[in-house]
Design a protein around this motif. Sequence first.
Motif, PDB file in Angstrom:
ATOM      1  N   ILE A 145      60.169  15.459  -2.735  1.00 32.10           N
ATOM      2  CA  ILE A 145      59.067  15.863  -2.209  1.00 32.10           C
ATOM      3  C   ILE A 145      57.780  14.787  -2.621  1.00 32.10           C
ATOM      4  O   ILE A 145      57.919  14.095  -3.489  1.00 32.10           O
ATOM      5  CB  ILE A 145      58.505  17.255  -3.069  1.00 32.10           C
ATOM      6  CG1 ILE A 145      58.185  17.085  -4.186  1.00 32.10           C
ATOM      7  CG2 ILE A 145      59.903  18.338  -2.696  1.00 32.10           C
ATOM      8  CD1 ILE A 145      57.367  18.330  -4.722  1.00 32.10           C
ATOM      9  N   ASP A 146      56.618  15.063  -1.847  1.00 32.04           N
ATOM     10  CA  ASP A 146      55.418  14.141  -2.006  1.00 32.04           C
ATOM     11  C   ASP A 146      54.314  15.099  -2.438  1.00 32.04           C
ATOM     12  O   ASP A 146      54.041  16.007  -1.821  1.00 32.04           O
ATOM     13  CB  ASP A 146      55.221  13.402  -0.618  1.00 32.04           C
ATOM     14  CG  ASP A 146      53.665  12.892  -0.747  1.00 32.04           C
ATOM     15  OD1 ASP A 146      53.274  12.708  -1.880  1.00 32.04           O
ATOM     16  OD2 ASP A 146      53.290  12.418   0.194  1.00 32.04           O
ATOM     17  N   ILE A 147      54.125  14.917  -3.751  1.00 36.36           N
ATOM     18  CA  ILE A 147      53.221  15.969  -4.358  1.00 36.36           C
ATOM     19  C   ILE A 147      51.975  15.998  -3.918  1.00 36.36           C
ATOM     20  O   ILE A 147      51.111  17.147  -3.803  1.00 36.36           O
ATOM     21  CB  ILE A 147      53.331  15.903  -5.823  1.00 36.36           C
ATOM     22  CG1 ILE A 147      52.603  17.291  -6.671  1.00 36.36           C
ATOM     23  CG2 ILE A 147      52.614  14.918  -6.487  1.00 36.36           C
ATOM     24  CD1 ILE A 147      53.423  18.375  -6.433  1.00 36.36           C
ATOM     25  N   GLU A 148      51.374  14.985  -3.126  1.00 34.48           N
ATOM     26  CA  GLU A 148      49.989  14.923  -2.794  1.00 34.48           C
ATOM     27  C   GLU A 148      50.181  15.683  -1.566  1.00 34.48           C
ATOM     28  O   GLU A 148      49.199  16.292  -0.978  1.00 34.48           O
ATOM     29  CB  GLU A 148      49.664  13.396  -2.607  1.00 34.48           C
ATOM     30  CG  GLU A 148      49.485  12.580  -3.486  1.00 34.48           C
ATOM     31  CD  GLU A 148      48.515  13.306  -4.785  1.00 34.48           C
ATOM     32  OE1 GLU A 148      47.170  13.879  -4.027  1.00 34.48           O
ATOM     33  OE2 GLU A 148      48.459  13.150  -5.912  1.00 34.48           O
ATOM     34  N   VAL A 165      63.589  17.106   1.742  1.00 35.16           N
ATOM     35  CA  VAL A 165      62.460  17.936   1.685  1.00 35.16           C
ATOM     36  C   VAL A 165      61.189  17.146   1.336  1.00 35.16           C
ATOM     37  O   VAL A 165      61.308  16.549   0.003  1.00 35.16           O
ATOM     38  CB  VAL A 165      62.805  19.003   0.904  1.00 35.16           C
ATOM     39  CG1 VAL A 165      61.542  19.916   0.590  1.00 35.16           C
ATOM     40  CG2 VAL A 165      63.915  19.961   1.385  1.00 35.16           C
ATOM     41  N   LEU A 166      60.174  16.971   1.905  1.00 37.86           N
ATOM     42  CA  LEU A 166      59.151  16.257   1.775  1.00 37.86           C
ATOM     43  C   LEU A 166      58.172  17.167   1.243  1.00 37.86           C
ATOM     44  O   LEU A 166      57.360  16.885   0.175  1.00 37.86           O
ATOM     45  CB  LEU A 166      58.482  15.492   2.824  1.00 37.86           C
ATOM     46  CG  LEU A 166      59.334  14.773   3.731  1.00 37.86           C
ATOM     47  CD1 LEU A 166      58.635  14.260   4.765  1.00 37.86           C
ATOM     48  CD2 LEU A 166      59.992  13.517   2.630  1.00 37.86           C
ATOM     49  N   PRO A 214      69.109  20.231   4.578  1.00 43.75           N
ATOM     50  CA  PRO A 214      67.812  20.042   3.630  1.00 43.75           C
ATOM     51  C   PRO A 214      68.424  19.680   2.203  1.00 43.75           C
ATOM     52  O   PRO A 214      69.356  20.457   1.531  1.00 43.75           O
ATOM     53  CB  PRO A 214      66.974  20.977   3.777  1.00 43.75           C
ATOM     54  CG  PRO A 214      67.596  21.965   4.429  1.00 43.75           C
ATOM     55  CD  PRO A 214      68.955  21.742   4.984  1.00 43.75           C
ATOM     56  N   VAL A 215      67.772  18.530   1.601  1.00 43.53           N
ATOM     57  CA  VAL A 215      68.289  18.165   0.148  1.00 43.53           C
ATOM     58  C   VAL A 215      66.826  17.904  -0.534  1.00 43.53           C
ATOM     59  O   VAL A 215      65.853  17.711   0.154  1.00 43.53           O
ATOM     60  CB  VAL A 215      69.094  16.785   0.189  1.00 43.53           C
ATOM     61  CG1 VAL A 215      70.300  17.009   0.534  1.00 43.53           C
ATOM     62  CG2 VAL A 215      68.518  15.899   1.074  1.00 43.53           C
ATOM     63  N   LEU A 216      66.965  17.970  -1.586  1.00 45.78           N
ATOM     64  CA  LEU A 216      65.577  17.773  -2.748  1.00 45.78           C
ATOM     65  C   LEU A 216      65.590  16.495  -3.176  1.00 45.78           C
ATOM     66  O   LEU A 216      64.462  16.253  -4.059  1.00 45.78           O
ATOM     67  CB  LEU A 216      65.611  18.897  -3.794  1.00 45.78           C
ATOM     68  CG  LEU A 216      65.050  20.338  -3.488  1.00 45.78           C
ATOM     69  CD1 LEU A 216      65.042  21.054  -4.751  1.00 45.78           C
ATOM     70  CD2 LEU A 216      63.554  19.865  -3.100  1.00 45.78           C
ATOM     71  N   THR A 217      66.525  15.801  -3.280  1.00 48.42           N
ATOM     72  CA  THR A 217      66.471  14.237  -3.886  1.00 48.42           C
ATOM     73  C   THR A 217      66.508  13.186  -2.869  1.00 48.42           C
ATOM     74  O   THR A 217      66.819  13.423  -1.562  1.00 48.42           O
ATOM     75  CB  THR A 217      67.789  14.068  -4.753  1.00 48.42           C
ATOM     76  OG1 THR A 217      68.939  14.383  -4.032  1.00 48.42           O
ATOM     77  CG2 THR A 217      67.674  14.936  -5.852  1.00 48.42           C
TER      78      THR A 217
END
Lengths: 385, 582
Positions: free
Chosen positions: B235-238, B264-265, B460-463
């Motif tokens: 993910i991109d926290i911004e 997952v961005l 969808p994946v988180l890494t």
Amino acid sequence: MKSGIFSVKGKKRLLRILSASHRIDWLLMVVPVIITVLGIMTIYSATRPVIEAYQPRFYLKQTLWLLISFAAMIGTLTFDYKRLFRSAHYLYGLGVILLLITIFIGHEGMGAQRWIRLGPLSFQPSEIFRILLIIGASRFLITQPSPLRWSSLLIYALLYGLMPFYFLYKQPDLGTALILLFISAILALVRGIGRRQLAICLIGIILFLPVGGRMIWSGLKDYQKNRIVAFMDPSVDPRGIGYQIEQSKITIGSGKLLGKGYLKGTQGPFRFLPEKHTDFIFAVFAEEWGFIGSLVLLLLYGIIIIRGLETAYYAKDLFGTFLAIAISTVFLFYLFVNVGMTMGLLPVVGIPLPFFSYGGTALLSNFISVGLLINVRMRRFELFY
Amino acid sequence: MESKERAIRVIAFFTLLTGLVFLLRLWQLQILRGNYYLQLSHKNRVSVVKIPAPRGIIYDRRGKPLVKNEPYFVVSLLPKPPGKEINLSALSELIGLSVEEISERIIRQKPYSLEPITLKRGLRFRDVARIEARRSDFPGLIIQTEIIRSYPYGKTASHLIGYISHPHEEEVRKGKFRDLPKGSYVGRWGAEALFNDRLTGTPGVRFIEVDALGRQLHPIKTVLPVRGEDIRLSIDIEAQKAAEAAFGRRSGALLALNPKNGEVLSLVSLPSFDPNIFVRGISRASWERIINDPGHPFLNRVFQSRYPPGSVFKIVTGLAGLEEGVIGRNFTVFCKGKIEVGIWTFRCWKEEGHGITDFQKAIVESCDIFFYEVGRLLGIDRIAKYAKALGLEMKPGLGLSTEIQGIIPTTSWKKKNRGKPWYLGETFNAAIGQGYVTITPAHAALLISAMANGGSVYRPVLTIQKDPPEPVSKISITPEHLKALRTALVGVVNSEKGTGRRARSERFLIAGKTGTAQVVGNPSGRAATGPRDHAWFVAYAPAEDPSIALSVFVEHGGHGGEAAAPIAKEVIESYLSGEGWE
């Protein structure tokens, strides 16, 4: 008249000592020293510093007491024990006064006033009293016809049984009180009690037990009651009142066949075992020296006791016999009660292990006792002098 | 003398008897039970203290830490040394806990345990200095440090990052997490739960020699803990922050994926919660307040709630029409605002109608009449075939929370579930994403992602994915059909009359499709009162070589083009500018 080894009488006395000295029983003289040295080593190990910065000086004090006691033992050899017979009543009277003094001005330790302070030294009069009681009771008994008459039995029971018991119980030193009561009874039995008297005494004791037992129980301090409850069921509260017994068994058992090795025991220094250098010192020894070491130690005690009984057998007079029987029996009882307690066979009673536990007065008293045994033994062939 | 000799013999006998008893007892204790007592003596002496391993840190795709391990102080009490009393009221004053609370903690301790009793956690340095100054008054009072997790982004991405807590009392009673050291945490939600095993690390062990009072004397051996693995999320926290800011106070969901591999961005489900409140233990009252919140902050709307996709579904109907040859090169429909089928009237959202409408115009202006006709020509089962191939029915499979399937109706589905035959009017509704068709925001993201990558559906994946993964399903699309569809989707955002004009960006070419899900009880979708419709928007960018595809869902947001499209623009701009596309 001057009396000493430089007077004529003194020279005669020195001669007598020298003539008797080749009959000194070296076994009886050496074995207690061996036990005491083992005891000092164990005291050293049990009090090894773990939290404290320095080694406590118990072992040094005990060594000093060994020297004093050994000298005192030699001292008891310099006179014929017969002289004790003559002054027995005075000596016993002195003993009773000592007990009374302890009750009134005694120094409190562990919730009991067992000590009297004399300058830097504190000593336990009840330990000295033990010998004086033996001497007094022996003299009283052998001057009475056997089997004992009712009147003598009654006087004996009061003067040499119940009175010291009460004073010791008041201190409170229940362990010593019970053991000395027992010794007095044994001596009376040895002197001879008629069957009828014995039966009546037993019935009387059995009838008295519920009342007396309750009186004694209510007179006990809480810690003493706890010890008895814990003995009945040590699992009640392993960290509380049953703790000592359980830890003592762990200490002994963990030694296994050969022990953990000297200075390798853990139960004492890490304080799992209470009273590690006094009442429970046998456990510390058993932990470090194992089954084999414990047997050797018990054997050494066996030598003293059996030798003492042999002395009683060969003694030249009844007074010597009674002294020797009393002293041997005292050792046997102390051993039985103390080791039985550490092994979890008997309730916890504050009784030291002779020659082994830390405690100067007891050591002195024990060496004087052994000295008396040797004295009786070395003079067994002297009929007249 | 007779009695003398007998007495001596009796005493000698008792001496030997005593010796025999002692011999047997020593044999029993030292030989028979020696090993047992040896073990007990070791247990006496050695106290085993587990040292919690620091948890791994969770980073976002650009290496920004999403969680922190912060040290804090704990005041504990060693079990009472025998004979030593502690002045509880003074202690209570010192550490600010009531006498009852302190006694309760002491009582709760296992009997005979040597472990310290935790009195209070989360103390600050100031409190510790005050306690330390008076510590000598309270034998057994110790101060230790522990590590606490903190979540610097607070409510942002809380569904994604999740939270941790100590094992609950009930779990401890059931013997779960027995191997974890005291004071350890367990991942409960989001990535903290999903990657719990990797984040946890291996606890260390400290063997300490203790005395009978539980005082620690010598460390014997220490096995250091192994810190948990760090996890780098995709993910991109911004972009996540931009997305949540764009939602404002509205409820809704957003899922942004990398169309090339399913990373997952960004994942938004609003309202959310602040994970920090769980770490130090949450009171029953605040727990119940969260659980009973009408906004359902614990509902992960991305995977757990299903809505009609509205016009977003026209992508599916359109693709099916193109691929099945229904929409030919010159296929047009005349939209006059409504169409009659038997006694039923079906309306276009634009009352005055779109006039002559080809495929391009139908997508860009979202003409309903055009897709009624395409639906009629295709039939529901052929539409459903494409919808399923595009992943709209399966569980997406991210594993972050429980997930639900999408509902893609067919004739057999209706017979089975409703016991009735399929009607043409229902095909009309389904063709424009109303009626029985319902999908989650995650499904919408899978759909638009497949459009962006040319027909592949990735789990969808988180890494971060190094190698492109195998697609879960793949549909081959004729290149000119794909091109026509993509051109239309670009038009939705970028042409004058496009319904998604408000997603138009000066910096990136965005393609998308609006949708409006009718709320039951408000069929017209334009009523001024009552609950408003849900707004949808799906988009990808840059249109030439998409690296982000996302779905936006705004609960009761109204029209998709107005409520959802601007949010998509914010996220895309934030993400792509961070990726260096400018």
